[in-house]
Design a protein around this motif. Structure first.
Motif, PDB file in Angstrom:
ATOM      1  N   GLY A 173      -1.394  -6.364   6.935  1.00  0.00           N
ATOM      2  CA  GLY A 173      -1.313  -4.905   7.060  1.00  0.00           C
ATOM      3  C   GLY A 173      -2.466  -4.230   6.354  1.00  0.00           C
ATOM      4  N   SER A 174      -2.198  -3.027   5.814  1.00  0.00           N
ATOM      5  CA  SER A 174      -3.317  -2.221   5.305  1.00  0.00           C
ATOM      6  C   SER A 174      -3.981  -2.835   4.073  1.00  0.00           C
ATOM      7  CB  SER A 174      -2.876  -0.781   5.048  1.00  0.00           C
ATOM      8  OG  SER A 174      -1.942  -0.740   4.009  1.00  0.00           O
ATOM      9  N   ILE A 175      -3.230  -3.257   3.040  1.00  0.00           N
ATOM     10  CA  ILE A 175      -3.892  -3.743   1.821  1.00  0.00           C
ATOM     11  C   ILE A 175      -4.533  -5.108   2.037  1.00  0.00           C
ATOM     12  CG2 ILE A 175      -1.914  -4.921   0.732  1.00  0.00           C
ATOM     13  CD1 ILE A 175      -4.585  -2.733  -1.019  1.00  0.00           C
ATOM     14  N   ASP A 228       1.171 -13.635   9.721  1.00  0.00           N
ATOM     15  CA  ASP A 228       1.949 -12.405   9.894  1.00  0.00           C
ATOM     16  C   ASP A 228       2.843 -12.614  11.129  1.00  0.00           C
ATOM     17  OD1 ASP A 228       1.263  -9.091   9.022  1.00  0.00           O
ATOM     18  OD2 ASP A 228       2.767  -9.597  10.551  1.00  0.00           O
ATOM     19  N   THR A 235       2.484  -8.614   1.618  1.00  0.00           N
ATOM     20  CA  THR A 235       3.630  -8.185   2.428  1.00  0.00           C
ATOM     21  C   THR A 235       4.292  -6.968   1.766  1.00  0.00           C
ATOM     22  OG1 THR A 235       5.012  -9.607   1.100  1.00  0.00           O
ATOM     23  CG2 THR A 235       4.129 -10.568   3.110  1.00  0.00           C
ATOM     24  N   HIS A 282       7.147  -4.933  -0.386  1.00  0.00           N
ATOM     25  CA  HIS A 282       7.645  -5.333  -1.723  1.00  0.00           C
ATOM     26  C   HIS A 282       8.730  -6.416  -1.705  1.00  0.00           C
ATOM     27  CE1 HIS A 282       5.790  -1.507  -2.173  1.00  0.00           C
ATOM     28  NE2 HIS A 282       6.854  -0.767  -2.369  1.00  0.00           N
ATOM     29  N   HIS A 325       7.658  -9.936  -1.774  1.00  0.00           N
ATOM     30  CA  HIS A 325       6.736 -10.444  -2.804  1.00  0.00           C
ATOM     31  C   HIS A 325       7.304 -11.682  -3.498  1.00  0.00           C
ATOM     32  CE1 HIS A 325       4.402  -6.378  -3.346  1.00  0.00           C
ATOM     33  NE2 HIS A 325       4.318  -6.872  -2.138  1.00  0.00           N
ATOM     34  N   GLU A 380       0.568  -8.669  -4.325  1.00  0.00           N
ATOM     35  CA  GLU A 380       0.410  -7.213  -4.423  1.00  0.00           C
ATOM     36  C   GLU A 380       1.407  -6.586  -5.398  1.00  0.00           C
ATOM     37  OE1 GLU A 380      -1.294  -4.667  -4.123  1.00  0.00           O
ATOM     38  OE2 GLU A 380      -2.949  -5.839  -3.374  1.00  0.00           O
ATOM     39  N   LYS A 381       1.080  -5.374  -5.818  1.00  0.00           N
ATOM     40  CA  LYS A 381       1.987  -4.583  -6.636  1.00  0.00           C
ATOM     41  C   LYS A 381       2.950  -3.840  -5.734  1.00  0.00           C
ATOM     42  CE  LYS A 381       1.628  -0.802  -5.821  1.00  0.00           C
ATOM     43  NZ  LYS A 381       1.807  -0.018  -4.542  1.00  0.00           N
ATOM     44  N   GLN A 412      -5.426  -3.456  -8.928  1.00  0.00           N
ATOM     45  CA  GLN A 412      -6.888  -3.620  -8.915  1.00  0.00           C
ATOM     46  C   GLN A 412      -7.622  -2.495  -9.627  1.00  0.00           C
ATOM     47  OE1 GLN A 412      -5.176  -2.458  -6.423  1.00  0.00           O
ATOM     48  NE2 GLN A 412      -6.239  -0.673  -5.633  1.00  0.00           N
ATOM     49  N   HIS A 437       1.296   1.623 -10.533  1.00  0.00           N
ATOM     50  CA  HIS A 437      -0.115   1.654 -10.926  1.00  0.00           C
ATOM     51  C   HIS A 437      -0.304   2.539 -12.162  1.00  0.00           C
ATOM     52  CE1 HIS A 437      -2.261  -0.485  -7.788  1.00  0.00           C
ATOM     53  NE2 HIS A 437      -1.861   0.300  -6.810  1.00  0.00           N
ATOM     54  N   ARG A 479       8.901   1.431   2.249  1.00  0.00           N
ATOM     55  CA  ARG A 479       8.724   0.059   2.757  1.00  0.00           C
ATOM     56  C   ARG A 479      10.043  -0.724   2.670  1.00  0.00           C
ATOM     57  NH1 ARG A 479       3.884   0.829  -0.126  1.00  0.00           N
ATOM     58  NH2 ARG A 479       1.965   0.599   1.053  1.00  0.00           N
TER      59      ARG A 479
HETATM   60  N1  LIG Z   1      -3.016  -2.321  -4.679  1.00  0.00           N
HETATM   61  C1  LIG Z   1      -2.974  -1.214  -3.962  1.00  0.00           C
HETATM   62  O1  LIG Z   1      -3.633  -0.207  -4.236  1.00  0.00           O
HETATM   63  C2  LIG Z   1      -2.086  -1.197  -2.747  1.00  0.00           C
HETATM   64  C3  LIG Z   1      -2.370  -0.327  -1.683  1.00  0.00           C
HETATM   65  C4  LIG Z   1      -1.545  -0.402  -0.547  1.00  0.00           C
HETATM   66  C5  LIG Z   1      -0.466  -1.281  -0.516  1.00  0.00           C
HETATM   67  N2  LIG Z   1      -0.217  -2.088  -1.600  1.00  0.00           N
HETATM   68  C6  LIG Z   1       0.930  -3.019  -1.606  1.00  0.00           C
HETATM   69  O2  LIG Z   1       0.726  -4.008  -0.618  1.00  0.00           O
HETATM   70  C7  LIG Z   1       1.973  -4.345  -0.002  1.00  0.00           C
HETATM   71  C8  LIG Z   1       1.806  -4.210   1.506  1.00  0.00           C
HETATM   72  O3  LIG Z   1       1.529  -2.858   1.791  1.00  0.00           O
HETATM   73  P1  LIG Z   1       0.754  -2.441   3.119  1.00  0.00           P
HETATM   74  O4  LIG Z   1       0.454  -1.001   2.959  1.00  0.00           O
HETATM   75  O5  LIG Z   1      -0.358  -3.372   3.394  1.00  0.00           O
HETATM   76  O6  LIG Z   1       1.918  -2.634   4.188  1.00  0.00           O
HETATM   77  P2  LIG Z   1       1.798  -2.903   5.750  1.00  0.00           P
HETATM   78  O7  LIG Z   1       3.145  -2.614   6.312  1.00  0.00           O
HETATM   79  O8  LIG Z   1       0.601  -2.200   6.298  1.00  0.00           O
HETATM   80  O9  LIG Z   1       1.521  -4.483   5.835  1.00  0.00           O
HETATM   81  C9  LIG Z   1       2.449  -5.459   5.509  1.00  0.00           C
HETATM   82  C10 LIG Z   1       2.289  -6.601   6.500  1.00  0.00           C
HETATM   83  O10 LIG Z   1       3.113  -7.687   6.055  1.00  0.00           O
HETATM   84  C11 LIG Z   1       3.665  -8.289   7.207  1.00  0.00           C
HETATM   85  N3  LIG Z   1       4.829  -9.095   6.810  1.00  0.00           N
HETATM   86  C12 LIG Z   1       6.085  -8.702   6.547  1.00  0.00           C
HETATM   87  N4  LIG Z   1       6.849  -9.743   6.233  1.00  0.00           N
HETATM   88  C13 LIG Z   1       6.060 -10.842   6.321  1.00  0.00           C
HETATM   89  C14 LIG Z   1       6.264 -12.250   6.116  1.00  0.00           C
HETATM   90  N5  LIG Z   1       7.450 -12.721   5.750  1.00  0.00           N
HETATM   91  N6  LIG Z   1       5.221 -13.081   6.283  1.00  0.00           N
HETATM   92  C15 LIG Z   1       4.000 -12.627   6.633  1.00  0.00           C
HETATM   93  N7  LIG Z   1       3.739 -11.307   6.831  1.00  0.00           N
HETATM   94  C16 LIG Z   1       4.751 -10.431   6.672  1.00  0.00           C
HETATM   95  C17 LIG Z   1       3.982  -7.129   8.124  1.00  0.00           C
HETATM   96  O11 LIG Z   1       4.157  -7.528   9.472  1.00  0.00           O
HETATM   97  C18 LIG Z   1       2.755  -6.247   7.915  1.00  0.00           C
HETATM   98  O12 LIG Z   1       1.746  -6.535   8.866  1.00  0.00           O
HETATM   99  C19 LIG Z   1       3.021  -3.411  -0.584  1.00  0.00           C
HETATM  100  O13 LIG Z   1       3.798  -4.101  -1.514  1.00  0.00           O
HETATM  101  C20 LIG Z   1       2.222  -2.316  -1.255  1.00  0.00           C
HETATM  102  O14 LIG Z   1       2.819  -1.805  -2.424  1.00  0.00           O
HETATM  103  C21 LIG Z   1      -1.022  -2.059  -2.689  1.00  0.00           C
END
Ligand SMILES: NC(=O)c1ccc[n+]([C@@H]2O[C@H](COP(=O)([O-])OP(=O)(O)OC[C@H]3O[C@@H](n4cnc5c(N)ncnc54)[C@H](O)[C@@H]3O)[C@@H](O)[C@H]2O)c1
Length: 352
Positions: A12-14, A35, A73, A75, A78, A96-97, A125, A164, A194
């Motif tokens: 996903g995004s992070i 994924d 993934t 939370h 995790h 991830e956090k 980070q 954070h 989430r």
């Molecule tokens: N460090 C940062 O600044 C920061 C920024 C954004 C997100 N995050 C953290 O990153 C985590 C993900 O957030 P996101 O925004 O990327 O979410 P997102 O929904 O964009 O991405 C999560 C991905 O995980 C996949 N997924 C779910 N269950 C799975 C599994 N069992 N196996 C494999 N893949 C699986 C989903 O299909 C999805 O594509 C969250 O815990 C969020 O708190 C951290």
């Protein structure tokens, strides 16, 4: 030069930041991703030219003999994904956090890492942002005297942005332990982030063992930002992701601004992982710091549940917020579940 094979769970995004971090370090090769959502997997594989994609993370862990595993993934995944990764004995896991959704899960993750001799880091980070490392050095050099109070304001529930902010407080103060926590929350709508329940609003106070008091407002007071104001016995500074403004009452008596430049935080985070694996440094995102932020958050929920000052270490291993919801202590007054991050869900994952 030794090279390390990295894989990412969750595309996903992070995960983009993890991929960019790994691609920015010569010693790391991004060899596989996993994924269950085909669209996410295919797009990511193509974007970063990753050789292998799996719809099942455990199959990737079995097949790929990874040295480094990212858990990116939502939370709730995790803990299970970190534990699944640790049992395949990579050298390091970067999760991830927030580290997890309660203290019990954090401890299970740390036990799995210890038993399998895996280095476990959590993705706070911002510890690698040039402005934040500079601010930390300013505090250590006595630029604001003795740090007394910190004010931080966040949104989207305590576990998300605010984990954070609590990590920021500890990082700036050289990672003190929390002594006690007091707080309150409001949850009148059926609100999730989430997929995990969050409060509508909250306020928390934490006393650290160096005497500094941290205050955290969650959707109570704007502006919401990754930063904060630090008040000391001889000055004040105001921090955001790019700059530090310092007012020293004993030196200049006027505001000075610093906007230090440096390496991208995700690349620096990945680079320090290699140095940690090679025994050169301790990673600043060590799981004990990720756990400390979750513990303060759970302390705020526990204070709201028990109406008392909560002494640390926290003894409740479940999430006190979830306990309050399950036992009817926080009745929803405006029914209708909604997720503040529903826009992230793809395909049939979309629920509300
Ligand atoms: N460090 C940062 O600044 C920061 C920024 C954004 C997100 N995050 C953290 O990153 C985590 C993900 O957030 P996101 O925004 O990327 O979410 P997102 O929904 O964009 O991405 C999560 C991905 O995980 C996949 N997924 C779910 N269950 C799975 C599994 N069992 N196996 C494999 N893949 C699986 C989903 O299909 C999805 O594509 C969250 O815990 C969020 O708190 C951290």
């Amino acid at each position: 030069m030794e090279t390390y094979r990295a894989g990412i769970i969750g595309c996903g995004s992070i995960a983009n930041a993890h991929a960019s971090g790994y691609l920015g370090v010569d010693e790391i090769e991004l060899v596989a991703i996993a994924d269950p959502v085909k669209e996410a997997l295919d797009e990511f594989k193509e974007r970063y030219n990753v050789p292998k994609g799996y719809d099942d993370a455990r199959e990737m862990l079995e097949q790929e003999k990874l040295d480094i595993v990212s858990v990116a993934t939502p939370h709730k995944q995790h803990a299970p994904m970190t534990i699944a990764a640790c049992t395949r004995k990579p050298k390091a896991v970067l999760c991830e956090k927030p580290m997890a959704t309660n203290i019990g899960e954090c401890d299970e993750m740390m036990i799995a890492a210890q038993r399998n001799n895996v280095k476990l880091a959590i993705g706070h980070q911002r510890r690698f942002l040039p402005a934040w490392t500079h601010a930390r050095e300013l505090i250590a050099s006595g630029a604001i005297g003795e740090p007394r109070y910190i004010v931080a304001k966040g949104a989207q529930g305590l576990l998300n942005d605010c984990s954070h902010l609590l990590d920021m407080m500890r990082f700036m103060l050289n990672d003190p332990q929390a002594q006690w926590v007091m707080g309150n929350i409001e949850r009148k709508t059926d609100r999730y982030e989430r997929g995990i329940p969050i409060e509508d609003r909250s306020a928390g106070i934490v006393q650290f063992d160096n005497g500094t008091i941290g205050t955290l407002f969650q959707e109570l007071a704007e502006p919401y930002r990754q930063g904060g104001t630090f008040y000391g016995s001889e000055g004040t500074f105001d921090l955001d992701e790019r700059r530090v403004q310092l007012l020293s009452t004993t030196k200049s008596g006027s505001w000075e601004e610093y906007s230090p430049e440096g390496e991208n935080a995700h690349i620096a985070q990945a680079r320090e992982l290699i140095e940690w694996i090679e025994g050169k440094v301790e990673h600043r995102g060590d799981a004990k710091n990720g756990r400390a932020a979750v513990e303060i958050i759970m302390g705020i929920y526990e204070s709201a549940r028990l109406h008392e000052v909560v002494q640390m270490p926290l003894k409740t291993h479940a999430s006190p917020l979830e306990v309050m919801i399950e036992t009817g202590g926080l009745p929803v007054e405006r029914p209708g579940a909604y997720d503040v991050r529903a826009f992230l869900l793809r395909s049939e994952e979309m629920k509300y």
